[in-house]
Scaffold this motif. Structure first.
Motif, PDB file in Angstrom:
ATOM      1  N   ARG A  47     -54.714  73.415 -92.386  1.00  0.00           N
ATOM      2  CA  ARG A  47     -54.317  72.016 -93.266  1.00  0.00           C
ATOM      3  C   ARG A  47     -52.638  72.338 -92.833  1.00  0.00           C
ATOM      4  NH1 ARG A  47     -52.014  73.309 -97.995  1.00  0.00           N
ATOM      5  NH2 ARG A  47     -52.782  76.332 -98.687  1.00  0.00           N
ATOM      6  N   HIS A  48     -52.438  73.245 -93.119  1.00  0.00           N
ATOM      7  CA  HIS A  48     -50.710  73.332 -92.545  1.00  0.00           C
ATOM      8  C   HIS A  48     -50.953  73.044 -90.639  1.00  0.00           C
ATOM      9  CE1 HIS A  48     -50.469  75.971 -95.492  1.00  0.00           C
ATOM     10  NE2 HIS A  48     -51.667  77.021 -95.281  1.00  0.00           N
ATOM     11  N   THR A  49     -51.446  72.983 -90.157  1.00  0.00           N
ATOM     12  CA  THR A  49     -51.192  72.514 -88.973  1.00  0.00           C
ATOM     13  C   THR A  49     -50.630  70.714 -89.039  1.00  0.00           C
ATOM     14  OG1 THR A  49     -53.270  73.252 -87.772  1.00  0.00           O
ATOM     15  CG2 THR A  49     -52.518  71.482 -87.196  1.00  0.00           C
ATOM     16  N   ASP A  50     -51.120  70.010 -89.716  1.00  0.00           N
ATOM     17  CA  ASP A  50     -50.429  68.472 -89.977  1.00  0.00           C
ATOM     18  C   ASP A  50     -49.346  68.055 -90.751  1.00  0.00           C
ATOM     19  OD1 ASP A  50     -51.112  66.279 -89.473  1.00  0.00           O
ATOM     20  OD2 ASP A  50     -51.998  65.364 -91.413  1.00  0.00           O
ATOM     21  N   LEU A  51     -49.502  69.945 -91.576  1.00  0.00           N
ATOM     22  CA  LEU A  51     -48.059  69.439 -92.627  1.00  0.00           C
ATOM     23  C   LEU A  51     -46.419  69.532 -91.754  1.00  0.00           C
ATOM     24  CD1 LEU A  51     -46.689  69.727 -96.087  1.00  0.00           C
ATOM     25  CD2 LEU A  51     -46.631  72.336 -94.750  1.00  0.00           C
ATOM     26  N   VAL A  52     -46.715  70.654 -90.567  1.00  0.00           N
ATOM     27  CA  VAL A  52     -45.580  70.587 -89.562  1.00  0.00           C
ATOM     28  C   VAL A  52     -46.079  69.401 -88.466  1.00  0.00           C
ATOM     29  CG1 VAL A  52     -45.113  72.397 -88.005  1.00  0.00           C
ATOM     30  CG2 VAL A  52     -46.076  73.156 -89.897  1.00  0.00           C
ATOM     31  N   ARG A  53     -46.720  68.624 -88.011  1.00  0.00           N
ATOM     32  CA  ARG A  53     -46.807  67.928 -87.511  1.00  0.00           C
ATOM     33  C   ARG A  53     -46.363  66.554 -88.014  1.00  0.00           C
ATOM     34  NH1 ARG A  53     -49.947  62.981 -86.271  1.00  0.00           N
ATOM     35  NH2 ARG A  53     -51.948  64.131 -87.798  1.00  0.00           N
ATOM     36  N   ARG A  54     -46.640  66.822 -89.320  1.00  0.00           N
ATOM     37  CA  ARG A  54     -45.915  65.218 -89.939  1.00  0.00           C
ATOM     38  C   ARG A  54     -44.008  65.453 -90.654  1.00  0.00           C
ATOM     39  NH1 ARG A  54     -50.360  64.226 -94.288  1.00  0.00           N
ATOM     40  NH2 ARG A  54     -49.367  66.117 -94.473  1.00  0.00           N
ATOM     41  N   ALA A  55     -43.528  66.649 -89.946  1.00  0.00           N
ATOM     42  CA  ALA A  55     -41.976  67.690 -90.562  1.00  0.00           C
ATOM     43  C   ALA A  55     -41.418  66.566 -90.121  1.00  0.00           C
ATOM     44  CB  ALA A  55     -42.585  68.383 -90.398  1.00  0.00           C
ATOM     45  N   ARG A  56     -40.147  65.866 -91.150  1.00  0.00           N
ATOM     46  CA  ARG A  56     -39.681  64.663 -90.881  1.00  0.00           C
ATOM     47  C   ARG A  56     -37.856  65.140 -89.594  1.00  0.00           C
ATOM     48  NH1 ARG A  56     -36.490  63.378 -95.686  1.00  0.00           N
ATOM     49  NH2 ARG A  56     -34.866  64.677 -94.093  1.00  0.00           N
ATOM     50  N   THR A  57     -38.402  66.102 -89.153  1.00  0.00           N
ATOM     51  CA  THR A  57     -37.711  67.049 -88.248  1.00  0.00           C
ATOM     52  C   THR A  57     -37.940  67.752 -87.495  1.00  0.00           C
ATOM     53  OG1 THR A  57     -36.425  68.505 -89.148  1.00  0.00           O
ATOM     54  CG2 THR A  57     -35.093  66.448 -89.608  1.00  0.00           C
ATOM     55  N   PRO A  58     -37.815  68.603 -86.075  1.00  0.00           N
ATOM     56  CA  PRO A  58     -37.555  70.030 -85.525  1.00  0.00           C
ATOM     57  C   PRO A  58     -37.737  70.549 -86.328  1.00  0.00           C
ATOM     58  CG  PRO A  58     -36.399  68.202 -84.529  1.00  0.00           C
ATOM     59  CD  PRO A  58     -37.011  67.128 -85.632  1.00  0.00           C
ATOM     60  N   LEU A  59     -36.464  70.435 -87.087  1.00  0.00           N
ATOM     61  CA  LEU A  59     -35.614  71.829 -87.811  1.00  0.00           C
ATOM     62  C   LEU A  59     -36.715  72.336 -88.897  1.00  0.00           C
ATOM     63  CD1 LEU A  59     -34.140  73.825 -88.151  1.00  0.00           C
ATOM     64  CD2 LEU A  59     -32.593  72.163 -89.867  1.00  0.00           C
ATOM     65  N   ARG A  60     -36.963  70.992 -89.495  1.00  0.00           N
ATOM     66  CA  ARG A  60     -38.563  70.984 -90.850  1.00  0.00           C
ATOM     67  C   ARG A  60     -38.875  72.030 -89.864  1.00  0.00           C
ATOM     68  NH1 ARG A  60     -39.349  73.657 -95.035  1.00  0.00           N
ATOM     69  NH2 ARG A  60     -40.769  72.503 -96.293  1.00  0.00           N
ATOM     70  N   ALA A  61     -40.056  71.502 -88.877  1.00  0.00           N
ATOM     71  CA  ALA A  61     -40.544  72.075 -88.747  1.00  0.00           C
ATOM     72  C   ALA A  61     -40.732  73.444 -88.088  1.00  0.00           C
ATOM     73  CB  ALA A  61     -41.521  71.526 -87.448  1.00  0.00           C
ATOM     74  N   ALA A  62     -39.629  73.885 -87.711  1.00  0.00           N
ATOM     75  CA  ALA A  62     -39.410  75.530 -87.262  1.00  0.00           C
ATOM     76  C   ALA A  62     -39.115  75.820 -88.476  1.00  0.00           C
ATOM     77  CB  ALA A  62     -37.894  75.454 -86.610  1.00  0.00           C
ATOM     78  N   GLU A  63     -39.008  75.360 -89.559  1.00  0.00           N
ATOM     79  CA  GLU A  63     -38.617  76.038 -90.814  1.00  0.00           C
ATOM     80  C   GLU A  63     -40.052  76.541 -91.516  1.00  0.00           C
ATOM     81  OE1 GLU A  63     -34.528  74.272 -92.233  1.00  0.00           O
ATOM     82  OE2 GLU A  63     -35.874  73.967 -92.952  1.00  0.00           O
ATOM     83  N   LEU A  64     -40.803  75.334 -91.146  1.00  0.00           N
ATOM     84  CA  LEU A  64     -42.211  75.834 -91.727  1.00  0.00           C
ATOM     85  C   LEU A  64     -42.845  76.668 -91.131  1.00  0.00           C
ATOM     86  CD1 LEU A  64     -43.689  71.412 -92.308  1.00  0.00           C
ATOM     87  CD2 LEU A  64     -43.324  73.226 -94.687  1.00  0.00           C
ATOM     88  N   GLY A  65     -42.931  76.049 -89.899  1.00  0.00           N
ATOM     89  CA  GLY A  65     -43.685  77.247 -89.320  1.00  0.00           C
ATOM     90  C   GLY A  65     -43.344  78.995 -88.626  1.00  0.00           C
ATOM     91  N   ARG A  66     -41.862  79.083 -89.877  1.00  0.00           N
ATOM     92  CA  ARG A  66     -41.480  80.757 -89.423  1.00  0.00           C
ATOM     93  C   ARG A  66     -42.010  81.030 -90.968  1.00  0.00           C
ATOM     94  NH1 ARG A  66     -36.044  78.557 -86.773  1.00  0.00           N
ATOM     95  NH2 ARG A  66     -36.939  78.980 -84.417  1.00  0.00           N
ATOM     96  N   ASP A  67     -42.372  80.464 -91.752  1.00  0.00           N
ATOM     97  CA  ASP A  67     -42.557  80.426 -93.346  1.00  0.00           C
ATOM     98  C   ASP A  67     -43.852  81.698 -93.647  1.00  0.00           C
ATOM     99  OD1 ASP A  67     -42.900  80.639 -96.183  1.00  0.00           O
ATOM    100  OD2 ASP A  67     -43.574  78.756 -95.781  1.00  0.00           O
ATOM    101  N   ARG A  68     -43.725  82.545 -93.714  1.00  0.00           N
ATOM    102  CA  ARG A  68     -44.023  83.782 -93.356  1.00  0.00           C
ATOM    103  C   ARG A  68     -45.430  83.484 -95.135  1.00  0.00           C
ATOM    104  NH1 ARG A  68     -45.325  82.126 -90.094  1.00  0.00           N
ATOM    105  NH2 ARG A  68     -44.601  82.623 -87.974  1.00  0.00           N
ATOM    106  N   SER A  69     -44.934  82.650 -95.765  1.00  0.00           N
ATOM    107  CA  SER A  69     -46.343  82.242 -96.953  1.00  0.00           C
ATOM    108  C   SER A  69     -47.393  81.802 -96.285  1.00  0.00           C
ATOM    109  CB  SER A  69     -45.582  81.821 -97.978  1.00  0.00           C
ATOM    110  OG  SER A  69     -44.955  80.329 -98.340  1.00  0.00           O
ATOM    111  N   ARG A  70     -47.582  80.827 -94.932  1.00  0.00           N
ATOM    112  CA  ARG A  70     -48.590  80.205 -94.290  1.00  0.00           C
ATOM    113  C   ARG A  70     -49.312  81.597 -93.488  1.00  0.00           C
ATOM    114  NH1 ARG A  70     -45.382  76.761 -95.082  1.00  0.00           N
ATOM    115  NH2 ARG A  70     -45.698  74.933 -96.092  1.00  0.00           N
ATOM    116  N   PRO A  71     -50.419  81.561 -93.688  1.00  0.00           N
ATOM    117  CA  PRO A  71     -51.589  82.809 -92.666  1.00  0.00           C
ATOM    118  C   PRO A  71     -50.910  82.285 -91.340  1.00  0.00           C
ATOM    119  CG  PRO A  71     -53.110  81.590 -93.576  1.00  0.00           C
ATOM    120  CD  PRO A  71     -51.335  80.649 -94.584  1.00  0.00           C
ATOM    121  N   LEU A  72     -50.252  83.081 -90.621  1.00  0.00           N
ATOM    122  CA  LEU A  72     -50.194  83.017 -89.296  1.00  0.00           C
ATOM    123  C   LEU A  72     -52.243  83.149 -88.660  1.00  0.00           C
ATOM    124  CD1 LEU A  72     -47.665  82.139 -87.036  1.00  0.00           C
ATOM    125  CD2 LEU A  72     -47.823  84.479 -86.935  1.00  0.00           C
TER     126      LEU A  72
END
Length: 147
Positions: A47-72
């Protein structure tokens, strides 16, 4: 000559940044930027994939992608370069204007001028891998061959 790039708003080579506002279509979805696609693929099939896709900015997408509370995803280190290659290729195949900018660089070396990333860019010492720059140069060669 070497062409250095970094910020998405730096003309004329800002389009080489994954933060540049050039949407692309991959895997049945429209992604606002290559950064959105790249970061989301760290969580492919969740479900995290869609959360990142809908991020308002690329910076926010990067922050979500680097957040290690989500399982890589387990295979991330093995597939990340291919994910980046797909994103970059889709972006430059979709947008003729930036494809022309990339092709106009001829055989120049392209280097992501970041002091903080030794993998994707040149890093603080200038001796980084510059993986994004290499992917751009490879994409340039493929696009030229397709013409």
């Amino acid at each position: 000559m070497t062409i250095y790039f970094y910020g998405a708003d730096e003309a004329p080579y800002g389009c080489f940044s994954n933060f540049s506002p050039h949407p692309l279509e991959l895997d049945g979805h429209l992604w606002p930027t290559a950064e959105h696609y790249f970061q989301a693929q760290k969580f492919a099939g969740t479900r995290h994939t869609d959360l990142v896709r809908r991020a308002r900015t690329p910076l926010r997408a990067a922050e979500l992608g680097r957040d290690r509370s989500r399982p890589l995803r387990r295979d991330w280190e093995r597939v990340k370069d291919d994910v980046m290659r797909r994103a970059v290729a889709a972006k430059f195949r979709t947008h003729a204007d930036i494809r022309a900018v990339l092709l106009a660089t001829g055989e120049e070396e392209l280097v992501e001028d970041t002091g903080t990333d030794h993998y994707w860019g040149r890093g603080r010492t200038g001796t980084g891998r510059n993986t994004l720059g290499r992917i751009l140069m490879r994409t340039r060669a493929q696009l030229r061959a397709e013409q």
